[in-house]
Enzyme design. Structure first.
Site, short mmCIF file in Angstrom:
data_model
loop_
_atom_site.label_atom_id
_atom_site.label_comp_id
_atom_site.label_asym_id
_atom_site.label_seq_id
_atom_site.Cartn_x
_atom_site.Cartn_y
_atom_site.Cartn_z
N ILE A 475 1.06 -1.08 0.16
CA ILE A 475 -0.11 -0.07 0.05
C ILE A 475 0.83 1.36 0.12
O ILE A 475 0.33 2.11 0.41
CB ILE A 475 -1.06 0.01 1.19
CG1 ILE A 475 -0.26 -0.19 2.45
CG2 ILE A 475 -1.82 -1.10 1.06
CD1 ILE A 475 -1.43 -0.34 3.88
N GLY A 476 2.03 1.13 -0.38
CA GLY A 476 3.03 2.24 -0.45
C GLY A 476 4.13 1.91 0.61
O GLY A 476 5.11 2.87 0.66
N ALA A 519 4.69 -7.19 6.66
CA ALA A 519 6.16 -7.44 6.44
C ALA A 519 6.67 -8.64 7.13
O ALA A 519 7.34 -9.47 6.49
CB ALA A 519 7.00 -6.29 6.90
N ARG A 654 14.93 -6.02 13.95
CA ARG A 654 15.34 -6.09 12.56
C ARG A 654 14.77 -5.23 11.57
O ARG A 654 13.59 -5.37 11.35
CB ARG A 654 15.79 -7.50 12.06
CG ARG A 654 16.52 -7.65 10.85
CD ARG A 654 16.18 -9.11 10.15
NE ARG A 654 17.28 -9.36 9.25
CZ ARG A 654 17.04 -10.33 8.74
NH1 ARG A 654 16.27 -11.39 8.73
NH2 ARG A 654 17.66 -10.59 7.54
N LYS A 727 10.05 -6.32 13.98
CA LYS A 727 8.79 -6.05 14.74
C LYS A 727 8.36 -4.88 13.79
O LYS A 727 8.59 -4.59 12.68
CB LYS A 727 9.34 -5.53 15.79
CG LYS A 727 10.19 -6.60 16.69
CD LYS A 727 10.23 -6.35 18.34
CE LYS A 727 10.90 -5.02 18.64
NZ LYS A 727 11.07 -4.71 19.94
N GLU A 731 2.96 1.60 11.59
CA GLU A 731 2.10 2.13 12.46
C GLU A 731 2.77 2.95 13.82
O GLU A 731 2.34 3.75 14.15
CB GLU A 731 0.91 1.29 13.01
CG GLU A 731 -0.21 1.21 11.88
CD GLU A 731 -1.05 -0.13 12.52
OE1 GLU A 731 -0.56 -1.19 12.43
OE2 GLU A 731 -2.19 0.46 12.71
#
Ligand code: MCN
Ligand code: MOS
Length: 764
Positions: A475-476, A519, A654, A727, A731
């Site tokens: 989403i970017g 991710a 990481r 992690k 957000e």
């Protein structure tokens, strides 16, 4: 803005420069692979897909907040040129009620448009005009005559009135804490809107009993379920295509009612339909962040030990759905406090069901707590950073679990050092330059690790190139780029040569790009798949009859230089292209992922189609952490507030790509500046209309509002948190920023602003 090169050296991951990491695998600061197609306009966003012979749908929204439609006439609209259909509650075009996420479905709102005449909020989607052109549909929509019978509406959630519903309640150990210093204050955040550049717009195409929807999506598996439910068809008969998303920020995990209208209309008319909400329509066609209010009571000993926190909070929701912007998410977790009591309630009012917006819950929660901590620091006359250190949580007091990793002390230290915090004079209004009052404020932030298994596929093409497929979204954020990097690490080829395909329900199962977990979920899935591909290629090289390496045990082979090589004799090799030409084609596609091997296909489907099935690490409490340091300048005469400097030190474990992680962090921080100083949905108290429903009046930061931003990476790989050691990033950046800015404004002016946004009228 400062140079993108000022991210900290990656001590967490060995290889970082191109020299160290020529293949640009994980950890390399690789530029986004999708950048060029986006900048050149080659990338097609959902509504840019041009089907043959399309129709255009324009949504009609209500102009009152509560009541019913007493009369509606679509005659004039239907006679207007180019109009094909006008769908309202007067026709009987069926849309099924979708299952709410809380009940295992994928619907964030269960409102089904055009099924009856009931109005529950202003700007409710109540019709769709379909015409041959967008202009014709827009004009015809203005010809629809509507009269309402209004009933009293609840426009704002307040302490009085509605029957509140508790959605979360927790007492860690509410002993009778004796506190020498107490403070009790209320903190509020207004209605906020996600405001992605790409509006909410789709193309729905019904064909032969199936529907394909080009829809910008953070979660294609969820979109598929919700559209199937609306239409009453099998999930397998819905395909979602969403290769590029022009930002979502939490507003695009699920499709909203305009997509339901587009889908049923396409089926009814048997033609593809494009429907785009206008920018004003996005303010009520879907929900943004709910307005929140929290009363926080903190008790501390004179030496600065917080002894108790009592929190009572509420957020608004719609009359039909229970959406909670839970203000207690951070409260019990950030500090070592034994006695914590929190309760969050939701209060239904006449509004669209609110939605997710970057760090839902954590964001307003950290705003309240971190401003309250600053207030306590002043009540005790202890430096705000020192107060935080005195209440350092060496474990998660809420869950009574050890942290998987918590490099927040390092963040405090490195952030303070880079900012020059030790030069701060504690007294408000004591630092100035000319007419400008200088304010320095700080705050902490956090975001939890969420996890879900995912699948991936890797294909070796006849040209000897790798294609990585996964149903997740970019989403970017950089998903395309980091998945190429993940595969490159294992396959030994330059990540720039790997093609990644995303955002399609035909691709391997993947969950949401939400909760800052994608991710971690998809790098783990691609890592597993790439290892299977590697093993497969070694086996083929050693076993294929015509392979130059036939007979060499796989253990003496390695992937290098775009092929398979002998570990001892690099001249003994076979290129990937050569292998591809020798091997049976079915052996060149490899599937992998992180689902348990014995999990059935339907169980897997269920997991990626359910937002509640995510897991958290069990033996540890795993989170990302941050420390924000902000300088504001306040013009003493005019009251204008400018952010002058921002320094953040962050622990996201990481980093898969430090350049992209920094881009995400500063993106969150910039959104935090907007939240702190500008963003506020202004609602007309008479009728619930969003008055500033456009980008000229709903302010978000522009370049000129954004100062120098320094980000310092303090994370280290955390393999207790996730398979690949990273992690959350997406957000994290926004959490705590508004508090740091509010604290800085207090330091500059002596005026404590507890109600966002901090506009100049509140400090004069
Ligand atoms: N990353 C990294 N190292 C890690 C984790 C992540 O380098 N340890 C980088 C990667 O480039 C990855 C990105 O950060 O692609 C985001 O990863 P992650 O934190 O897992 O978040 P998601 O991929 O799940 O993305 C969703 C997240 C959310 S929930 C919101 S809201 C948000 C955000 O991402 N919306 C965004 N960032 C956004 N960025 C853009 N441009 N547009 C949005 O709508
Ligand atoms: Mo993000 S608000 O979890 O999509």
């Amino acid at each position: 803005m400062s140079d993108v090169n000022d991210y900290a050296p990656q001590d967490a991951v060995k290889a970082n420069s191109a020299a160290d990491n020529p293949i640009e695998g994980l950890g390399a600061a690789r530029t986004r692979g999708d950048g060029k197609v986006k900048v050149t306009g080659e990338a097609r966003y959902a509504v840019e897909h041009q089907p043959e012979n399309p129709l255009y749908g324009v949504v009609i929204q209500s102009t009152v907040a509560s009541g019913r439609i007493s009369r509606m006439s679509t005659d004039k609209a239907q006679q207007a040129s180019g109009v094909v259909a006008v769908y309202t509650h007067l026709n009987s075009l069926k849309i099924n009620k979708p299952t709410a996420i809380a009940d295992g479905g994928a619907a964030q709102s269960t409102y089904t448009p055009i099924q009856d005449d009931v109005i529950i909020h202003n700007g409710q989607n109540i019709g769709l005009v379909v015409a041959e052109t967008f202009e014709q549909a827009t004009y015809a929509a203005s010809l629809v005559e509507i009269e309402y019978e209004t009933s009293p509406a609840l426009i704002f959630a307040t302490d009085e009135g509605v029957e509140p519903k508790p959605v979360s309640k927790q007492d860690i150990n509410m002993g009778d804490a004796q506190a020498e210093v107490r403070l009790s204050q209320r903190y509020t955040t207004p209605r906020e809107y996600n405001m992605p550049m790409e509006p909410h717009a789709c193309v729905a195409q019904w064909q032969d009993g199936r529907i394909t929807v080009w829809e910008p999506s953070q979660w294609v598996a969820g979109a598929q379920v919700e559209i199937a439910e609306w239409l009453g068809i099998e999930v397998e008969d819905v395909r979602i295509i969403s290769p590029y998303v022009g930002g979502g920020f939490g507003s695009k995990p699920v499709p909203y009612t305009h997509v339901a209208l587009a889908s049923v209309a396409s089926r009814a008319l048997n033609r593809p339909i494009k429907v785009s909400l206008t920018r004003p329509q996005t303010f009520t066609g879907l929900g943004g962040r709910a307005a929140t209010s929290q009363q926080l009571e903190l008790g501390a000993s004179r030496d600065g030990k917080i002894q108790a926190i009592i929190q009572r909070s509420f957020s608004e929701t719609s009359l039909i759905d229970e959406f909670a912007e839970n203000c207690s998410k951070v409260t019990a977790r950030m500090y070592a406090v034994e006695n914590v009591s929190t309760q969050h309630q939701i209060r239904p009012i006449n509004t669209v069901t609110p939605g997710w917006m970057r760090a839902p819950g954590e964001n307003p929660s950290a705003f309240g707590l971190e401003v309250a901590m600053d207030e306590m620091a002043y009540a005790l006359n202890i430096d705000p950073l020192e107060l935080r250190l005195r209440n350092w949580a060496d474990k998660d007091y809420q869950l009574d679990l050890p942290w998987s990793s918590r490099r927040l002390k390092e963040a405090y230290q490195k952030g303070a050092e880079a900012f020059g915090w030790d030069q701060r004079i504690m007294t408000p209004r004591s630092m100035r330059e000319g007419r400008e009052l200088i304010g320095w404020g700080m705050a902490s932030g956090t975001y939890p690790v969420n996890k879900l298994p995912a699948e991936a596929k890797i294909i070796l093409t006849p040209q000897g190139k790798f294609v990585v497929q996964c149903g997740g979204a970019d989403i970017g954020t950089g998903t395309y780029t980091i998945l190429a990097q993940t595969a490159a690490d294992i396959l030994g080829v330059a990540s720039g040569t790997i093609e990644v395909q995303l955002g399609d329900t035909e691709l391997p199962r993947t969950g949401v790009a939400g909760g800052s977990q994608l991710a971690g979920n998809v790098t783990a899935a691609v890592d597993d798949t790439a290892k299977r591909m590697r093993d497969q290629l070694l086996k083929l090289a050693s076993e294929l009859a015509q392979s130059p390496l036939k007979g060499t045990p796989a253990s003496q082979l390695t992937l290098k230089g775009d092929g398979v090589q002998h570990t001892q004799h690099s001249n003994l090799a076979v290129s990937f292209a050569q292998l591809a030409s020798l091997a049976p084609s079915e052996s060149l596609t490899v599937k992998g992922g992180t689902f348990p091997d014995d999990m059935s296909e339907s169980e897997r489907d269920k997991m990626v189609r359910n937002l509640n099935d995510g897991t958290r690490p069990e033996k540890f409490s795993a989170h990302s952490w941050s420390a924000h340091f902000v300088e504001v300048r306040v013009d003493e005469d005019f009251g204008t507030i400018r952010v002058k400097r921002m320094v953040a030190a962050l622990d996201s474990g990481r980093l898969y790509n430090p350049k992209l992680a920094r881009s995400q962090w500063i993106g969150g921080m910039i959104m935090g500046v907007g939240q702190a100083l500008m963003e506020e949905g202004i609602i007309d108290p008479r009728n619930g209309r969003v008055i500033n429903n456009n980008l000229a009046d709903y302010l978000v930061p522009v370049n000129g509002d954004i100062p120098d931003i320094t980000t310092i990476n303090v994370g280290e790989p955390d393999f207790e948190a996730t398979t690949m050691g990273g992690k959350p990033v997406g957000e994290l950046g926004i959490v705590g920023v508004a508090a740091a800015i509010s604290n800085a404004v207090f330091h500059a002016t002596g005026k404590r602003v507890r109600d966002l946004p901090i506009t100049l009228d509140k400090i004069i």
